[in-house]
Design a protein around this motif. Structure first.
Motif, PDB file in Angstrom:
ATOM      1  N   THR A  58       8.112  -8.761   0.487  1.00 50.07           N
ATOM      2  CA  THR A  58       7.980 -10.052   1.159  1.00 50.07           C
ATOM      3  C   THR A  58       8.816 -11.121   0.477  1.00 50.07           C
ATOM      4  N   GLY A  64       7.182 -10.435   5.754  1.00 55.25           N
ATOM      5  CA  GLY A  64       6.674  -9.381   4.888  1.00 55.25           C
ATOM      6  C   GLY A  64       6.651  -8.075   5.654  1.00 55.25           C
ATOM      7  N   LEU A  96       2.596  -9.349   8.297  1.00 51.29           N
ATOM      8  CA  LEU A  96       3.230  -8.141   7.802  1.00 51.29           C
ATOM      9  C   LEU A  96       3.658  -7.287   8.987  1.00 51.29           C
TER      10      LEU A  96
END
Length: 184
Positions: A58, A64, A96
């Motif tokens: 990240t 990320g 993410l």
């Protein structure tokens, strides 16, 4: 079970002992150690044994990605992978993005992950990485590690939080499906 977020004590030797039980291969120890120094490791230990690891790459602000989620085969289906995802969700300041192996979609979806963007592969130079055949791109393993068909994102607890000392913005696009940095 002991869980650790940002496990800086994890060495390439310990990590590779887990990796080789999940994805057997000939991995470069020095490259693996360099990769571990650039990622956040969320780990699970049963006593001294590493039984699970989720790695996050990240920039800490906008983007990320989960590079891999590994759990020893004898420890799978015991909630370890789910707990590693939960820790990643709670402690990572960005959304993410990650690819999922074909067949594992139900696992990620039950853990709150949402299907996201289509993924692509940009092969590396043939002198460094083998070029997959077109038919190999849609398989679990094709000489690169894991190729992805579906991209997911996991909205983290702090994504978008304008806390002092942090600048968060909209998530960037996911990176291409790629070979893990710790493999040859």
């Amino acid at each position: 079970m002991e869980y650790r977020f940002d496990d800086r004590s994890l060495t390439a030797q310990v990590f590779l002992s887990l990796v080789n039980q999940v994805w057997p291969g000939d991995y470069d120890r020095d490259k693996t150690q360099a990769a571990l120094e650039k990622t956040i490791q969320v780990t699970a230990y049963d006593g001294p044994v590493l039984v699970g690891c989720l790695r996050i790459l990240t920039d800490g602000c906008f983007f990320g990605t989960i590079t891999e989620l590994l759990v020893l085969p004898t420890y799978q289906k015991q909630g370890i992978g789910s707990h590693l995802l939960q820790l990643a969700r709670e402690r990572t300041p960005t959304m993410l993005y990650f690819g999922a192996q074909p067949g594992l979609e139900p696992f990620y979806e039950k853990n709150g992950c949402l299907r996201s963007l289509t993924s692509y592969l940009i092969p590396g130079p043939s002198s460094r990485h083998p070029q997959p055949e077109a038919s190999e791109i849609n398989t679990k393993k094709a000489g690169y590690g894991v190729h992805t068909l579906l991209f997911y994102h996991l909205k983290t607890a702090t994504a978008g939080d304008p806390s002092p000392g942090h600048r968060y913005g909209p998530p960037g696009p996911p990176g291409p499906a790629r070979r893990s940095r710790w493999s040859r």
